[in-house]
Enzyme design. Structure first.
Site, PDB file in Angstrom:
ATOM      1  N   CYS A   1       0.839  -1.191   0.000  1.00 10.95           N
ATOM      2  CA  CYS A   1       0.000   0.000   0.000  1.00 10.95           C
ATOM      3  C   CYS A   1       0.868   1.232   0.000  1.00 10.95           C
ATOM      4  O   CYS A   1       0.491   2.271  -0.505  1.00 10.95           O
ATOM      5  CB  CYS A   1      -0.984   0.005   1.167  1.00 10.95           C
ATOM      6  SG  CYS A   1      -0.319   0.521   2.749  1.00 10.95           S
ATOM      7  N   SER A   2       2.044   1.112   0.539  1.00 10.42           N
ATOM      8  CA  SER A   2       2.930   2.262   0.605  1.00 10.42           C
ATOM      9  C   SER A   2       3.960   2.221  -0.512  1.00 10.42           C
ATOM     10  O   SER A   2       4.991   2.835  -0.413  1.00 10.42           O
ATOM     11  CB  SER A   2       3.644   2.248   1.951  1.00 10.42           C
ATOM     12  OG  SER A   2       4.365   1.044   2.081  1.00 10.42           O
TER      13      SER A   2
END
Lengths: 187, 179
Positions: A61-62
């Protein structure tokens, strides 16, 4: 998950990646699109953004993949094809894509292991390695590399430069005004 | 690209004085676990540096990975329209486990918004454009994940911990007027 820095004893394969102006090696790889192998030179004349990444199931997600996944509408709007590519096999790619809601097709550089990454000069084959660098290639419709970058494993390059390269290549501006792809019911 | 392309302006949510020697801009996603962890580190950082540090929050919802992030971002803006941005910003990060529409409406009520206007703002996407502008400025500035932090206009690539950020803030290159 973190990666150690490349061993100073590593020699051999250049890991700086092929550069703008060089021919992008053609390939045909299994992908997460059911029943489809993906061929770079598919005769469509569309530009391609190739996102090499080390391994599935590393933080997403990052990360770079999550970001390009978010920008799929903008990239498609520019007429570009977007592919992620790692040494993982297709079943792993499918689980990874499902887990992280990734829509971009993931290509499997699994057999022979890392062969495409090697041909793009982004394969890390030092001790304990055996995966691709974080590398981006913008390839024009004729199969020539228009722009490329290789980033340290621990630092994603972001999307700004790749997007800018695609805009210069196509002579168009990315369209961020399109309606969001809604996936959940309205509150 | 690792430079802030959109200077801090009156369109931003800002904590701290405009003449602080260091400005920290965060591009964040309310549903992202890393941003949730960063929230506590940044909270401590702001408390520690006081008026020496100016903090700006911009939205960078990864809507595909995080289906609830867009609504949370628009809700924060809706709260901001009622002068409760920072209060809801805090609640959202402190309650990441439940960012359902019902929960977000409840959090809004907790921080004192007028609930009908708050809900209408969200339902009718009155603040979508602002969230989108933040996101686009982040993309162009080289955001490479969430959270992405910029210190005096340059992307910070270190770990997001109080200790490392404190060192970085203390040694940040001098601010130029646009940052």
């Amino acid at each position: 998950m973190s990666f150690t820095a490349p061993s100073p004893e590593s020699t051999g394969v250049l890991r700086h990646g092929l550069k703008a102006g060089q021919a992008a090696p053609d390939f045909s790889l299994p992908s997460t699109k059911a029943g489809h192998r993906v061929q770079l030179r598919d005769g469509s004349g569309r530009p391609t953004l190739l996102v090499f990444y080390p391994l599935d199931f590393t933080p997403v997600c990052s990360s770079e993949l999550g970001l390009f996944n978010e920008l799929l509408p903008q990239l498609s709007g520019l007429g570009a094809r977007l592919f992620g590519i790692s040494v993982d096999a297709v079943p792993t790619h499918l689980a990874f894509a499902a887990d992280h809601r990734l829509r971009l097709p993931l290509l499997s550089d699994f057999e022979p292991k890392g062969e495409v990454a090697r041909r793009y000069h982004v394969y890390r084959d030092g001790p304990g390695e055996g995966f691709a660098e974080r590398a981006l290639f913008v390839i024009d419709g004729g199969g020539t590399i228009f722009w490329s970058t290789v980033s340290p494993i621990e630092l994603g390059p972001g999307a700004a430069d790749a997007l800018d390269a695609l805009e210069r290549l196509t002579g168009r501006a990315a369209d961020f005004g399109a309606p969001l792809q809604r996936r959940e019911a309205r509150p | 690209m690792n430079q802030l392309t959109r200077p801090v302006g009156t369109y931003d949510w800002v904590l701290g004085p405009d003449d602080a020697p260091v400005t920290l801009v965060e591009y964040g996603d309310f549903e992202c676990v890393h941003c949730g962890r960063a929230y506590w580190q940044l909270k401590r950082l702001l408390e520690s540096f006081g008026d020496e540090l100016r903090f700006v929050f911009r939205h960078f919802p990864l809507t595909q990975a995080h289906p609830k992030a867009q609504l949370a971002a628009e809700a924060a803006e809706a709260a901001g329209a009622q002068r409760r941005f920072w209060e809801l910003h805090a609640r959202l990060f402190e309650h990441q486990d439940d960012l359902s529409p019902h929960a977000v409406l409840e959090l809004g009520t907790q921080v004192g918004v007028e609930p009908r206007r708050f809900a209408l703002d969200i339902l009718e996407h009155h603040h979508l454009a602002k969230v989108r502008r933040d996101f686009v400025s982040g993309v162009r500035s080289g955001v490479n994940g969430t959270p992405s932090l910029y210190l005096n206009g340059v992307r910070y690539d270190g770990t997001v911990t109080f200790d490392e950020l404190s060192v970085a803030v203390q040694s940040a290159p001098k601010a130029s007027p646009s940052h």
